[in-house]
Scaffold this motif. Structure first.
Motif, PDB file in Angstrom:
ATOM      1  N   ASN A 179       0.830  -1.214   0.000  1.00 54.47           N
ATOM      2  CA  ASN A 179       0.000   0.000   0.000  1.00 54.47           C
ATOM      3  C   ASN A 179       0.863   1.262   0.000  1.00 54.47           C
ATOM      4  O   ASN A 179       0.576   2.226   0.702  1.00 54.47           O
ATOM      5  CB  ASN A 179      -0.972  -0.011   1.192  1.00 54.47           C
ATOM      6  CG  ASN A 179      -1.920  -1.190   1.127  1.00 54.47           C
ATOM      7  OD1 ASN A 179      -2.253  -1.667   0.043  1.00 54.47           O
ATOM      8  ND2 ASN A 179      -2.343  -1.674   2.278  1.00 54.47           N
ATOM      9  N   VAL A 184      -0.803 -14.222   2.359  1.00 58.89           N
ATOM     10  CA  VAL A 184      -1.913 -13.777   3.216  1.00 58.89           C
ATOM     11  C   VAL A 184      -1.488 -13.744   4.682  1.00 58.89           C
ATOM     12  O   VAL A 184      -1.925 -12.871   5.446  1.00 58.89           O
ATOM     13  CB  VAL A 184      -3.168 -14.662   3.002  1.00 58.89           C
ATOM     14  CG1 VAL A 184      -2.985 -16.074   3.539  1.00 58.89           C
ATOM     15  CG2 VAL A 184      -4.390 -13.997   3.623  1.00 58.89           C
ATOM     16  N   LEU A 233       0.615 -10.604   5.261  1.00 56.48           N
ATOM     17  CA  LEU A 233      -0.218  -9.408   5.346  1.00 56.48           C
ATOM     18  C   LEU A 233      -0.968  -9.352   6.678  1.00 56.48           C
ATOM     19  O   LEU A 233      -0.961  -8.317   7.357  1.00 56.48           O
ATOM     20  CB  LEU A 233      -1.222  -9.380   4.183  1.00 56.48           C
ATOM     21  CG  LEU A 233      -0.601  -9.231   2.790  1.00 56.48           C
ATOM     22  CD1 LEU A 233      -1.661  -9.446   1.711  1.00 56.48           C
ATOM     23  CD2 LEU A 233       0.048  -7.857   2.630  1.00 56.48           C
ATOM     24  N   ARG A 234      -1.579 -10.453   7.057  1.00 55.75           N
ATOM     25  CA  ARG A 234      -2.429 -10.447   8.253  1.00 55.75           C
ATOM     26  C   ARG A 234      -1.612 -10.516   9.545  1.00 55.75           C
ATOM     27  O   ARG A 234      -1.834  -9.734  10.470  1.00 55.75           O
ATOM     28  CB  ARG A 234      -3.411 -11.628   8.212  1.00 55.75           C
ATOM     29  CG  ARG A 234      -4.513 -11.471   7.165  1.00 55.75           C
ATOM     30  CD  ARG A 234      -5.414 -12.704   7.161  1.00 55.75           C
ATOM     31  NE  ARG A 234      -5.983 -12.952   8.473  1.00 55.75           N
ATOM     32  CZ  ARG A 234      -7.098 -12.393   8.918  1.00 55.75           C
ATOM     33  NH1 ARG A 234      -7.786 -11.571   8.144  1.00 55.75           N
ATOM     34  NH2 ARG A 234      -7.539 -12.648  10.135  1.00 55.75           N
ATOM     35  N   THR A 270      -7.713  -8.291   4.521  1.00 56.26           N
ATOM     36  CA  THR A 270      -7.606  -9.432   3.616  1.00 56.26           C
ATOM     37  C   THR A 270      -8.016 -10.681   4.385  1.00 56.26           C
ATOM     38  O   THR A 270      -7.403 -11.013   5.393  1.00 56.26           O
ATOM     39  CB  THR A 270      -6.164  -9.565   3.096  1.00 56.26           C
ATOM     40  OG1 THR A 270      -5.813  -8.358   2.413  1.00 56.26           O
ATOM     41  CG2 THR A 270      -6.045 -10.744   2.135  1.00 56.26           C
ATOM     42  N   CYS A 301      -9.293 -13.759  -0.080  1.00 58.26           N
ATOM     43  CA  CYS A 301      -7.928 -13.300   0.189  1.00 58.26           C
ATOM     44  C   CYS A 301      -7.325 -12.535  -0.991  1.00 58.26           C
ATOM     45  O   CYS A 301      -6.117 -12.294  -1.011  1.00 58.26           O
ATOM     46  CB  CYS A 301      -7.040 -14.495   0.532  1.00 58.26           C
ATOM     47  SG  CYS A 301      -6.811 -15.609  -0.871  1.00 58.26           S
ATOM     48  N   VAL A 361      -5.753  -9.985  -3.329  1.00 58.27           N
ATOM     49  CA  VAL A 361      -5.037  -8.705  -3.254  1.00 58.27           C
ATOM     50  C   VAL A 361      -4.398  -8.489  -4.628  1.00 58.27           C
ATOM     51  O   VAL A 361      -4.485  -9.348  -5.498  1.00 58.27           O
ATOM     52  CB  VAL A 361      -3.937  -8.718  -2.159  1.00 58.27           C
ATOM     53  CG1 VAL A 361      -4.538  -9.001  -0.788  1.00 58.27           C
ATOM     54  CG2 VAL A 361      -2.838  -9.721  -2.479  1.00 58.27           C
ATOM     55  N   SER A 408      -4.060 -14.507  -2.312  1.00 59.39           N
ATOM     56  CA  SER A 408      -2.848 -14.418  -1.491  1.00 59.39           C
ATOM     57  C   SER A 408      -2.637 -15.654  -0.634  1.00 59.39           C
ATOM     58  O   SER A 408      -1.590 -15.806  -0.015  1.00 59.39           O
ATOM     59  CB  SER A 408      -2.868 -13.152  -0.627  1.00 59.39           C
ATOM     60  OG  SER A 408      -3.977 -13.159   0.242  1.00 59.39           O
ATOM     61  N   THR A 424      -3.658  -3.958  -0.862  1.00 59.52           N
ATOM     62  CA  THR A 424      -4.749  -4.643  -0.174  1.00 59.52           C
ATOM     63  C   THR A 424      -5.953  -3.705  -0.108  1.00 59.52           C
ATOM     64  O   THR A 424      -5.869  -2.530  -0.489  1.00 59.52           O
ATOM     65  CB  THR A 424      -4.346  -5.038   1.260  1.00 59.52           C
ATOM     66  OG1 THR A 424      -4.241  -3.839   2.038  1.00 59.52           O
ATOM     67  CG2 THR A 424      -3.013  -5.780   1.270  1.00 59.52           C
TER      68      THR A 424
END
Lengths: 178, 284
Positions: free
Chosen positions: A15, A30, A33-34, A42, A54, A56, A65, A80
């Motif tokens: 981002n 994923v 990211l999480r 996501t 998920c 992106v 992802s 995302t």
């Protein structure tokens, strides 16, 4: 370095912000990211690449992802749902999903919107069958898809209007819009 | 779901990739888009010690015109790039028609043609088209290069002629002669989208008579195959319906919870007829 726990560094722009994270090679995008970056917009729905929650963007293209390794996006730009709009300045797709009741529980919505954004980047004026084909890899259990398709069509129209420099009315349902 | 631990290497050059493969252990696997491999690793149906990522090797990229009016497609080219290519639309519409419904947009953005061919899932669509198009595959190892015809490349389910130390460099698709029509017709399992039956037909006609025909069928046997009995019947002047009746000749027809052998065999005949009819109309 095949022993468990060995990590490699991944440099990725998420981002718009450059991030460097040490990950095990088996870590999925994923999870990066999480879990590592706290971007929980996501979602993980099925974890078997069927549901699309998920989704992106990696270098501008929609991907699932949960079916990409974090190490594979080293050097890439990832976008995302958190990166396309904010509460005060919604992306036209976010606005259109809201206006057209394109969600109920909302679990599929981030993936649905990221997938639709991929479509509209390639095809700013899709017809309804094109939209339905494009979201084939995204599953929704609430809406029956009609309002999602309406939302994507409305967002496409709003984005075309904005592109043309005309006034940008609130996106509304226009099932017959072409 | 999390795969078992493995190490990961992304070689910076083709030479490095080939040299890594030359000395590789049995537990080494090549990855590119990973759209078939990663789900298997996550389910732990497969485990690997090491992944070699070839996704950024320039030598495996690109869609180029072939010398004979055909196409040369790099092994690491994703489906999306093929679908967006005007050259493919012009020279090989069958390829675009075959891959348009593979997976979904997200899978097509990552998944590659070379990956599909090398993986050789018995239900994958691309091998049927490769057989009908009389394609060949260029493979390379540190020992040199080979050109392998698609017909004979697919040995069995997930088994191909590709050797452990080889990369699939490119797919070569010959040009189509004037008067040739092509079509892909498939019966998809509604939930998974996988083909229960997929049939690629390449038909050349002259004054309304079939003078050349190649039919590739996936999902029916243990692996995609050329339906030679169908081709022979067509060239011998049989009606399309009579020829299509031979679609599963010589095959041990697959049977599972989605389609038993009787149903699958019957659908092989139906979709073979439809593919040939559509290709014949397009041949003009």
């Amino acid at each position: 370095m095949s022993e468990e726990g060995a990590t490699v560094e991944v440099a990725v722009v998420v981002n718009g912000t450059p991030r460097t994270v040490a990950v095990e090679p088996r870590k999925l995008l994923v999870q990066l990211l999480r879990d590592d970056l706290g971007l929980t917009g996501t979602h993980i729905g099925c974890d078997t690449s069927q549901c699309g929650a998920c989704t992106v963007h990696v270098d501008g293209q929609a991907v699932k992802s949960c079916a990409v390794l974090a190490v594979q996006v080293d050097g890439s730009a990832v976008t995302t749902i958190e990166g396309i709009g904010s509460e005060g300045a919604l992306h036209p797709l976010q606005d259109a999903f809201w206006t057209n009741h394109g969600l109920q529980c909302g679990f599929c919505t981030p993936g649905m919107i990221m997938c639709a954004a991929d479509l509209l980047a390639r095809d700013p004026d899709p017809d309804e069958p094109t939209v339905r084909h494009a979201i084939e890899g995204n599953v929704c259990r609430c809406t029956g898809y009609h309002n999602i398709v309406r939302s994507v069509m409305a967002a496409a129209a709003a984005m075309r209007d904005a592109e043309a420099g005309t006034s940008q009315p609130t996106a509304t349902a226009q099932p017959s819009a072409s | 779901m999390i795969p078992a631990a493995f190490s990961y290497t992304r070689p910076a050059s083709l030479a490095e990739a080939l040299s890594l493969l030359a000395g590789a252990s049995d537990g080494t696997k090549v990855i590119n888009g990973g759209q078939s491999l990663l789900p298997l690793l996550k389910l732990r149906v497969a485990e690997v010690d090491r992944l070699i990522d070839i996704g950024r090797l320039g030598e495996l990229q690109g869609i180029r015109p072939g010398a004979d009016g055909g196409l040369v497609i790099g092994g690491a080219v994703p489906y999306t790039a093929v679908l967006a290519s005007p050259l493919v639309a012009e020279r090989c519409p069958l390829l675009a028609e075959t891959i348009a419904d593979i997976g979904d947009v997200q899978v097509r953005n990552r998944g590659t043609l070379g990956g599909s061919v090398a993986h050789a899932d018995p239900a994958s669509d691309l091998p049927a088209a490769m057989l009908a198009l009389d394609a060949s595959f260029v493979t390379r190892s540190s020992a040199g290069e080979r050109v392998v015809a698609a017909d004979g490349f697919f040995h069995g389910a997930f088994e191909t002629d590709l050797r452990p130390d080889e990369l699939l460099m490119e797919l070569r698709i010959p040009g189509l002669a004037a008067g040739t029509g092509t079509a892909y017709r498939r019966l998809a399992q509604p939930a998974s989208g996988y083909s229960l039956v997929g049939v690629a037909a390449v038909v050349r006609t002259d004054a309304g008579r079939v003078v050349d025909a190649r039919v590739g069928i996936t999902g029916v046997g243990e692996v995609a195959y050329r339906a030679r009995a169908v081709e022979t019947a067509l060239l011998g002047g049989s009606s399309v319906a009579d020829a299509a009746a031979h679609a599963a000749d010589g095959q041990v027809v697959a049977s599972d919870i989605h389609a038993d052998a009787e149903y699958r065999g019957a659908m092989a005949v139906v979709f073979t007829r439809r593919a040939i009819e559509a290709a014949t109309v397009r041949a003009g």
